[in-house]
Design a protein around this motif. Structure first.
Motif, PDB file in Angstrom:
ATOM      1  N   GLY A   1      57.460  49.935  42.119  1.00  0.00           N
ATOM      2  CA  GLY A   1      57.896  50.238  43.477  1.00  0.00           C
ATOM      3  C   GLY A   1      58.153  48.979  44.287  1.00  0.00           C
ATOM      4  N   ASP A   2      57.543  48.930  45.474  1.00  0.00           N
ATOM      5  CA  ASP A   2      57.753  47.801  46.371  1.00  0.00           C
ATOM      6  C   ASP A   2      56.629  46.766  46.278  1.00  0.00           C
ATOM      7  OD1 ASP A   2      55.752  49.309  47.461  1.00  0.00           O
ATOM      8  OD2 ASP A   2      56.621  49.438  49.478  1.00  0.00           O
ATOM      9  N   GLU A   3      55.827  46.812  45.213  1.00  0.00           N
ATOM     10  CA  GLU A   3      54.759  45.820  45.032  1.00  0.00           C
ATOM     11  C   GLU A   3      55.391  44.458  44.762  1.00  0.00           C
ATOM     12  OE1 GLU A   3      51.415  48.850  43.111  1.00  0.00           O
ATOM     13  OE2 GLU A   3      52.518  47.474  41.824  1.00  0.00           O
TER      14      GLU A   3
ATOM     15  N   TYR B   1      57.599  39.100  36.072  1.00  0.00           N
ATOM     16  CA  TYR B   1      56.159  38.828  36.181  1.00  0.00           C
ATOM     17  C   TYR B   1      55.507  39.658  37.282  1.00  0.00           C
ATOM     18  CZ  TYR B   1      57.516  34.901  33.299  1.00  0.00           C
ATOM     19  OH  TYR B   1      58.029  34.145  32.280  1.00  0.00           O
ATOM     20  N   ASP B   2      54.199  39.820  37.134  1.00  0.00           N
ATOM     21  CA  ASP B   2      53.382  40.467  38.150  1.00  0.00           C
ATOM     22  C   ASP B   2      52.621  39.429  38.978  1.00  0.00           C
ATOM     23  OD1 ASP B   2      53.967  43.116  37.056  1.00  0.00           O
ATOM     24  OD2 ASP B   2      52.665  42.498  35.397  1.00  0.00           O
TER      25      ASP B   2
ATOM     26  N   LEU C   1      43.927  41.235  44.383  1.00  0.00           N
ATOM     27  CA  LEU C   1      45.346  41.438  44.077  1.00  0.00           C
ATOM     28  C   LEU C   1      45.707  42.924  44.144  1.00  0.00           C
ATOM     29  CD1 LEU C   1      45.586  39.013  41.021  1.00  0.00           C
ATOM     30  CD2 LEU C   1      46.548  38.616  43.291  1.00  0.00           C
ATOM     31  N   ARG C   2      44.860  43.756  43.604  1.00  0.00           N
ATOM     32  CA  ARG C   2      45.138  45.185  43.584  1.00  0.00           C
ATOM     33  C   ARG C   2      45.117  45.782  45.003  1.00  0.00           C
ATOM     34  NH1 ARG C   2      44.976  47.602  38.565  1.00  0.00           N
ATOM     35  NH2 ARG C   2      44.392  49.619  39.475  1.00  0.00           N
ATOM     36  N   LYS C   3      44.261  45.236  45.862  1.00  0.00           N
ATOM     37  CA  LYS C   3      44.224  45.699  47.251  1.00  0.00           C
ATOM     38  C   LYS C   3      45.523  45.372  47.974  1.00  0.00           C
ATOM     39  CE  LYS C   3      39.217  45.637  48.037  1.00  0.00           C
ATOM     40  NZ  LYS C   3      38.094  44.945  48.745  1.00  0.00           N
ATOM     41  N   VAL C   4      46.071  44.197  47.675  1.00  0.00           N
ATOM     42  CA  VAL C   4      47.355  43.826  48.278  1.00  0.00           C
ATOM     43  C   VAL C   4      48.426  44.843  47.889  1.00  0.00           C
ATOM     44  CG1 VAL C   4      49.200  42.098  48.294  1.00  0.00           C
ATOM     45  CG2 VAL C   4      46.817  41.371  48.397  1.00  0.00           C
ATOM     46  N   TRP C   5      48.381  45.305  46.645  1.00  0.00           N
ATOM     47  CA  TRP C   5      49.364  46.287  46.171  1.00  0.00           C
ATOM     48  C   TRP C   5      49.016  47.707  46.624  1.00  0.00           C
ATOM     49  CZ3 TRP C   5      49.094  43.863  40.655  1.00  0.00           C
ATOM     50  CH2 TRP C   5      50.013  42.797  40.564  1.00  0.00           C
ATOM     51  N   GLY C   6      47.853  47.862  47.238  1.00  0.00           N
ATOM     52  CA  GLY C   6      47.445  49.188  47.682  1.00  0.00           C
ATOM     53  C   GLY C   6      46.905  50.064  46.584  1.00  0.00           C
TER      54      GLY C   6
END
Length: 398
Positions: free
Chosen positions: A112-114, A245-246, A391-396
């Motif tokens: 998505g928009d991550e 990349y992620d 990092l995961r929190k930033v992506w929601g």
């Protein structure tokens, strides 16, 4: 000039000549030593992982892993009936789980928009375990399934050496990030990125040519010939490959130069490593002050200076050392939640692995006293897991 006496006569020694000769001989001897401990034809390898480790990397229970393996998706059992997992086995099981359930649950690629996460790991003072932290974090994230790019921005290129790319032997002209960010005839960064011995981990190696950026930037600024300001160049380069990349991990040089400032402006997050001793903390105080002043200048010129998160990581921590514990508590009282809850403990397992240019994910557990290795790995997992959660929190994500 240096001066000493021979038979009562003053004899002067030309320092540039001495240093050049010593550097040449030292480089030669180091290359010979590196060839002995890590021959050019030798390839870096990861060790096999236990079922508990493999399950943790995938994000499932060990019992569930056994079930999946028994259904034909895991490695063949050893003679003792136990299964050991290669990184390729872990990746295959991840894909199998995603195909059989909710897509993206076990293969954690951006969706998505991550947006791409870029972590600049930095400190001004050597000995803060900056490179060791960068290497283990990049490998951990790759083992967890994220498509990870490690960038060695330090001219000393220790990160490259840890990943099996000797800066003096394996990295040629314009094969560092400098080749992509230089002011004249830059190369496409995709031509510079290298694969590593891990499927999800790529590398942009470093060597001394990175210093050219420090020398050329003032000239470009004075002449006005640069189409893009120095602080935007790394970010622009990453934009060309971000879809692959992620997460990007940048191991910054231990000085506040143009490379470091460009890495800071490209970053979405910043990790500052610090050794909890008085001299190191005093040095960090000066470092933080200088960084803030320089970033204000960059901000006025249009550079990005806001981040998803910034954290301090205590490294080489000795829990039984009273002064270190006091200094850590002192920093926590000042920085509060900007410090990671977990610290990376000092361990002979980490330092001994580094002697042969290896990480804890590469050395065999049997090479160490079990308790020593397990304590180091537990500490490493806690630190890297905490960063992954940020990092995961930033992506929601939960």
């Amino acid at each position: 000039m240096l001066q000493h006496k021979i038979h009562g006569l003053d004899v002067q020694e030309h320092l540039p000549t001495l240093l050049a000769a010593d550097a040449l001989e030292l480089a030669h001897q180091l290359q010979q030593h590196q060839k002995k401990i890590f021959p050019p034809q030798m390839q870096k390898t990861l060790r096999l992982f236990s079922p508990a480790e493999a399950a943790a990397f995938i994000g499932i229970g060990e019992g569930y892993l056994r079930q999946i393996a028994s259904e034909g998706h895991g490695p063949e059992p050893l003679s003792n009936g136990r299964r050991m997992y290669a990184v390729s086995d872990i990746e295959r099981i991840r894909r199998v789980l995603d195909e059989g359930g909710k897509a993206g649950k076990y293969v954690p690629h951006r969706r998505g928009d991550e947006r791409l996460q870029v972590i600049s790991v930095m400190n001004f003072k050597g000995g803060s375990a900056k490179t060791t932290t960068s290497a283990h974090l990049a490998q951990y994230l790759a083992l967890r399934g994220y498509r990870t790019l490690a960038i060695d921005l330090d001219p000393q290129a220790s990160l490259s050496a840890l990943f099996g790319h000797q800066p003096e032997l394996d990295v040629g002209e314009s094969e560092t990030l400098y080749g992509a960010i230089r002011y004249e005839n830059p190369r496409p960064v995709a031509e510079i990125v290298r694969s590593t011995h891990m499927p999800n981990l790529h590398l942009v190696p470093g060597n001394l040519e990175l210093m050219e950026f420090e020398h050329e930037t003032p000239k470009a600024m004075t002449s006005g010939s640069a189409e893009t300001m120095f602080f935007a160049r790394i970010g622009d380069v990453l934009a060309d490959i971000e879809s692959f990349y992620d997460i990007v991990i940048i191991d910054c040089p231990p000085q506040l130069g143009f490379l470091t400032m460009s890495a800071l402006c490209a970053a979405t997050s910043v990790l500052i490593t610090v050794h909890p001793q008085m001299l190191d903390v005093m040095s960090m105080s000066q470092f933080l002050s200088m960084t803030s002043e320089l970033m204000r200048v960059v901000e006025d010129a249009g550079g990005r200076t806001s981040y998803d998160w910034m954290r301090y990581l205590v490294t080489r921590f000795e829990p039984n050392d009273g002064p270190q514990s006091q200094m850590t508590g002192f920093m926590r009282s000042i920085f509060g939640n900007r410090m990671l809850h977990n610290a990376m403990v000092k361990s002979t397992a980490v330092s001994d692995a580094g002697v042969t240019k290896q990480t804890l994910y590469e050395v065999e557990r049997s090479q160490f006293v079990r308790g020593t290795y397990d304590r180091a790995m537990d500490s490493l997992t806690l630190v890297n897991g905490e960063i992954e959660e940020l990092l995961r929190k930033v992506w929601g994500r939960k």
